[in-house]
Design a protein around this motif. Structure first.
Motif, PDB file in Angstrom:
ATOM      1  N   GLN A 183       0.822  -1.208   0.000  1.00  0.00           N
ATOM      2  CA  GLN A 183       0.000   0.000   0.000  1.00  0.00           C
ATOM      3  C   GLN A 183       0.859   1.263   0.000  1.00  0.00           C
ATOM      4  O   GLN A 183       0.521   2.255  -0.655  1.00  0.00           O
ATOM      5  N   MET A 184       1.972   1.234   0.722  1.00  0.00           N
ATOM      6  CA  MET A 184       2.843   2.397   0.723  1.00  0.00           C
ATOM      7  C   MET A 184       3.491   2.604  -0.646  1.00  0.00           C
ATOM      8  O   MET A 184       3.662   3.730  -1.114  1.00  0.00           O
ATOM      9  N   ALA A 185       3.826   1.511  -1.315  1.00  0.00           N
ATOM     10  CA  ALA A 185       4.405   1.620  -2.655  1.00  0.00           C
ATOM     11  C   ALA A 185       3.404   2.207  -3.636  1.00  0.00           C
ATOM     12  O   ALA A 185       3.763   3.046  -4.476  1.00  0.00           O
ATOM     13  N   ALA A 186       2.148   1.785  -3.532  1.00  0.00           N
ATOM     14  CA  ALA A 186       1.130   2.280  -4.455  1.00  0.00           C
ATOM     15  C   ALA A 186       0.900   3.777  -4.274  1.00  0.00           C
ATOM     16  O   ALA A 186       0.775   4.524  -5.257  1.00  0.00           O
ATOM     17  N   VAL A 187       0.848   4.246  -3.038  1.00  0.00           N
ATOM     18  CA  VAL A 187       0.617   5.677  -2.818  1.00  0.00           C
ATOM     19  C   VAL A 187       1.868   6.483  -3.180  1.00  0.00           C
ATOM     20  O   VAL A 187       1.758   7.609  -3.687  1.00  0.00           O
ATOM     21  N   LEU A 188       3.048   5.929  -2.986  1.00  0.00           N
ATOM     22  CA  LEU A 188       4.256   6.647  -3.377  1.00  0.00           C
ATOM     23  C   LEU A 188       4.318   6.815  -4.896  1.00  0.00           C
ATOM     24  O   LEU A 188       4.756   7.862  -5.394  1.00  0.00           O
ATOM     25  N   ALA A 189       3.874   5.819  -5.630  1.00  0.00           N
ATOM     26  CA  ALA A 189       3.834   5.949  -7.084  1.00  0.00           C
ATOM     27  C   ALA A 189       2.936   7.114  -7.491  1.00  0.00           C
ATOM     28  O   ALA A 189       3.248   7.851  -8.435  1.00  0.00           O
ATOM     29  N   ARG A 190       1.832   7.323  -6.785  1.00  0.00           N
ATOM     30  CA  ARG A 190       0.953   8.467  -7.063  1.00  0.00           C
ATOM     31  C   ARG A 190       1.645   9.791  -6.724  1.00  0.00           C
ATOM     32  O   ARG A 190       1.551  10.763  -7.468  1.00  0.00           O
ATOM     33  N   ILE A 191       2.332   9.824  -5.592  1.00  0.00           N
ATOM     34  CA  ILE A 191       3.029  11.040  -5.183  1.00  0.00           C
ATOM     35  C   ILE A 191       4.070  11.444  -6.231  1.00  0.00           C
ATOM     36  O   ILE A 191       4.196  12.616  -6.590  1.00  0.00           O
ATOM     37  N   HIS A 192       4.790  10.470  -6.736  1.00  0.00           N
ATOM     38  CA  HIS A 192       5.864  10.760  -7.683  1.00  0.00           C
ATOM     39  C   HIS A 192       5.362  11.184  -9.061  1.00  0.00           C
ATOM     40  O   HIS A 192       6.167  11.599  -9.903  1.00  0.00           O
ATOM     41  N   GLN A 193       4.067  11.122  -9.283  1.00  0.00           N
ATOM     42  CA  GLN A 193       3.491  11.633 -10.528  1.00  0.00           C
ATOM     43  C   GLN A 193       3.214  13.134 -10.454  1.00  0.00           C
ATOM     44  O   GLN A 193       2.918  13.761 -11.472  1.00  0.00           O
ATOM     45  N   LEU A 194       3.328  13.723  -9.259  1.00  0.00           N
ATOM     46  CA  LEU A 194       2.984  15.130  -9.067  1.00  0.00           C
ATOM     47  C   LEU A 194       4.132  16.045  -9.491  1.00  0.00           C
ATOM     48  O   LEU A 194       5.277  15.626  -9.615  1.00  0.00           O
ATOM     49  N   ASP A 195       3.823  17.297  -9.682  1.00  0.00           N
ATOM     50  CA  ASP A 195       4.757  18.276 -10.219  1.00  0.00           C
ATOM     51  C   ASP A 195       5.759  18.727  -9.160  1.00  0.00           C
ATOM     52  O   ASP A 195       5.379  19.317  -8.144  1.00  0.00           O
ATOM     53  N   GLY A 196       7.029  18.463  -9.407  1.00  0.00           N
ATOM     54  CA  GLY A 196       8.074  18.921  -8.496  1.00  0.00           C
ATOM     55  C   GLY A 196       8.898  20.063  -9.044  1.00  0.00           C
ATOM     56  O   GLY A 196       9.854  20.508  -8.391  1.00  0.00           O
ATOM     57  N   VAL A 197       8.535  20.571 -10.227  1.00  0.00           N
ATOM     58  CA  VAL A 197       9.313  21.635 -10.868  1.00  0.00           C
ATOM     59  C   VAL A 197       9.255  22.909 -10.028  1.00  0.00           C
ATOM     60  O   VAL A 197       8.184  23.334  -9.587  1.00  0.00           O
ATOM     61  N   GLY A 198      10.412  23.517  -9.795  1.00  0.00           N
ATOM     62  CA  GLY A 198      10.480  24.771  -9.065  1.00  0.00           C
ATOM     63  C   GLY A 198      10.625  24.628  -7.564  1.00  0.00           C
ATOM     64  O   GLY A 198      10.846  25.625  -6.866  1.00  0.00           O
ATOM     65  N   LEU A 199      10.501  23.411  -7.041  1.00  0.00           N
ATOM     66  CA  LEU A 199      10.693  23.208  -5.605  1.00  0.00           C
ATOM     67  C   LEU A 199      12.177  23.205  -5.270  1.00  0.00           C
ATOM     68  O   LEU A 199      13.027  23.012  -6.143  1.00  0.00           O
ATOM     69  N   ARG A 200      12.489  23.396  -3.993  1.00  0.00           N
ATOM     70  CA  ARG A 200      13.888  23.279  -3.586  1.00  0.00           C
ATOM     71  C   ARG A 200      14.373  21.880  -3.928  1.00  0.00           C
ATOM     72  O   ARG A 200      13.602  20.919  -3.971  1.00  0.00           O
ATOM     73  N   THR A 201      15.664  21.738  -4.181  1.00  0.00           N
ATOM     74  CA  THR A 201      16.214  20.475  -4.630  1.00  0.00           C
ATOM     75  C   THR A 201      17.070  19.829  -3.548  1.00  0.00           C
ATOM     76  O   THR A 201      17.420  20.453  -2.546  1.00  0.00           O
ATOM     77  N   LEU A 202      17.396  18.588  -3.793  1.00  0.00           N
ATOM     78  CA  LEU A 202      18.247  17.841  -2.890  1.00  0.00           C
ATOM     79  C   LEU A 202      19.633  18.460  -2.821  1.00  0.00           C
ATOM     80  O   LEU A 202      20.221  18.809  -3.846  1.00  0.00           O
ATOM     81  N   SER A 203      20.142  18.627  -1.611  1.00  0.00           N
ATOM     82  CA  SER A 203      21.533  19.053  -1.438  1.00  0.00           C
ATOM     83  C   SER A 203      22.418  17.850  -1.729  1.00  0.00           C
ATOM     84  O   SER A 203      22.482  16.910  -0.935  1.00  0.00           O
ATOM     85  N   TRP A 204      23.071  17.882  -2.873  1.00  0.00           N
ATOM     86  CA  TRP A 204      23.687  16.677  -3.429  1.00  0.00           C
ATOM     87  C   TRP A 204      25.170  16.606  -3.088  1.00  0.00           C
ATOM     88  O   TRP A 204      25.982  17.386  -3.549  1.00  0.00           O
ATOM     89  N   GLN A 205      25.548  15.661  -2.226  1.00  0.00           N
ATOM     90  CA  GLN A 205      26.946  15.480  -1.866  1.00  0.00           C
ATOM     91  C   GLN A 205      27.170  14.045  -1.427  1.00  0.00           C
ATOM     92  O   GLN A 205      26.246  13.388  -0.943  1.00  0.00           O
ATOM     93  N   PRO A 206      28.365  13.525  -1.613  1.00  0.00           N
ATOM     94  CA  PRO A 206      28.632  12.127  -1.259  1.00  0.00           C
ATOM     95  C   PRO A 206      28.662  11.929   0.248  1.00  0.00           C
ATOM     96  O   PRO A 206      28.865  12.882   1.007  1.00  0.00           O
TER      97      PRO A 206
END
Length: 277
Positions: free
Chosen positions: A111-134
């Protein structure tokens, strides 16, 4: 927080809402924000009080607007305000609580996987991004994660929850009813949420459920994930040194068996497996 402080917070909420509310009870789960259930004469609300100068009040409202298409699965913004230097957010109540005792972890995972798939279909453009570092540090898991870092492709971003674990999912018995605590949401690779939830399922006691989560997510989202191990390494490297501190979070959602010792043992077994694959 003392009773007097709680009363002062509730009074500040009443001022913002322009109507009198009263405290129903504090809500458990999570350590970032203090969470309260309040009510006026007809309606209950959730109040989340953040540490001083936290930026959640400026960030989360735009997230709640983005996820409105989830309907009753997500909270609705009601108001924002401040108690002394601590900002707070008032939202609608998403019904539910911890999953039913004895609900199989494979069912939770699906059930968590199914709802996460729905979340990941939503628009993330323009939001703050991941601070990317190793990953930093010299532990075995951090070393392996750092070596695998160069294999990652961070280009494919979606709207991520950024703290997608069972404590932020609500249930009515055996049915998932909502996802809460969106203050960390941002634009980031989908695998970040996936690996974080898989780690949670491992700590709950089932690698099989973590694999079930991945299978259902791929089916529901239509995305085949090619580098799960590397992302699992990243999630473990982020948390291995502090996993014992999560015991109060699990206690807050009705998992007293997940003591600091149990969490450490399961994390060590998981990191050992990841580092020998």
């Amino acid at each position: 927080m003392t009773d007097a402080e709680l009363e002062s917070v509730v009074a500040a909420v009443s001022t913002v809402l322009r109507r009198t509310v009263s405290l129903v009870r504090p809500l458990s789960g999570g350590q970032h924000a203090r969470t309260l259930l309040v009510e006026d004469s007809t309606t209950e609300y959730v109040v989340r009080l953040f540490p001083p100068l936290d930026n959640a009040v400026t960030h989360e409202p735009q997230i709640l607007d983005r996820i409105a298409s989830l309907g009753d699965l997500a909270p609705r913004l009601v108001a924002t305000g401040k108690y002394r230097e601590s900002p707070f957010i008032v939202t609608s109540v998403v019904p539910g609580g911890p999953p039913a005792p004895g609900l199989p972890l494979r069912d939770i995972a699906a059930q968590m996987a199914a709802v996460l798939a729905r979340i990941h279909q939503l628009d993330g453009v323009g939001l703050r991004t991941l601070s990317w570092q190793p990953p930093h540090g010299d532990s075995t898991i951090e070393t392996h994660a750092r070596q695998a870092w160069k294999q990652l492709d961070p280009a494919d971003h979606v709207l991520t929850h950024y703290d997608f674990w069972c404590g932020n999912a609500l249930w009515d018995g055996a049915k998932l009813t909502g996802v809460v605590d969106w203050s960390g949401a941002r634009s980031a690779p989908r695998e970040l949420d996936i690996s974080w939830c898989r780690l949670d399922l491992v700590l709950l006691g089932s690698i099989d459920a973590a694999d079930q989560f991945l299978t259902v997510y791929e089916r529901e989202s239509g995305h085949s994930l090619l580098d799960t191990r590397t992302w699992d390494l990243m999630a473990a490297a982020r948390s291995a040194s502090r996993v014992e501190s999560w015991a109060p979070n699990y206690l807050g959602i009705g998992k007293p068996d997940l003591t600091a010792r149990v969490l450490r043992s399961r994390m060590d077994d998981w990191t050992s497996l990841l580092c020998t694959k």
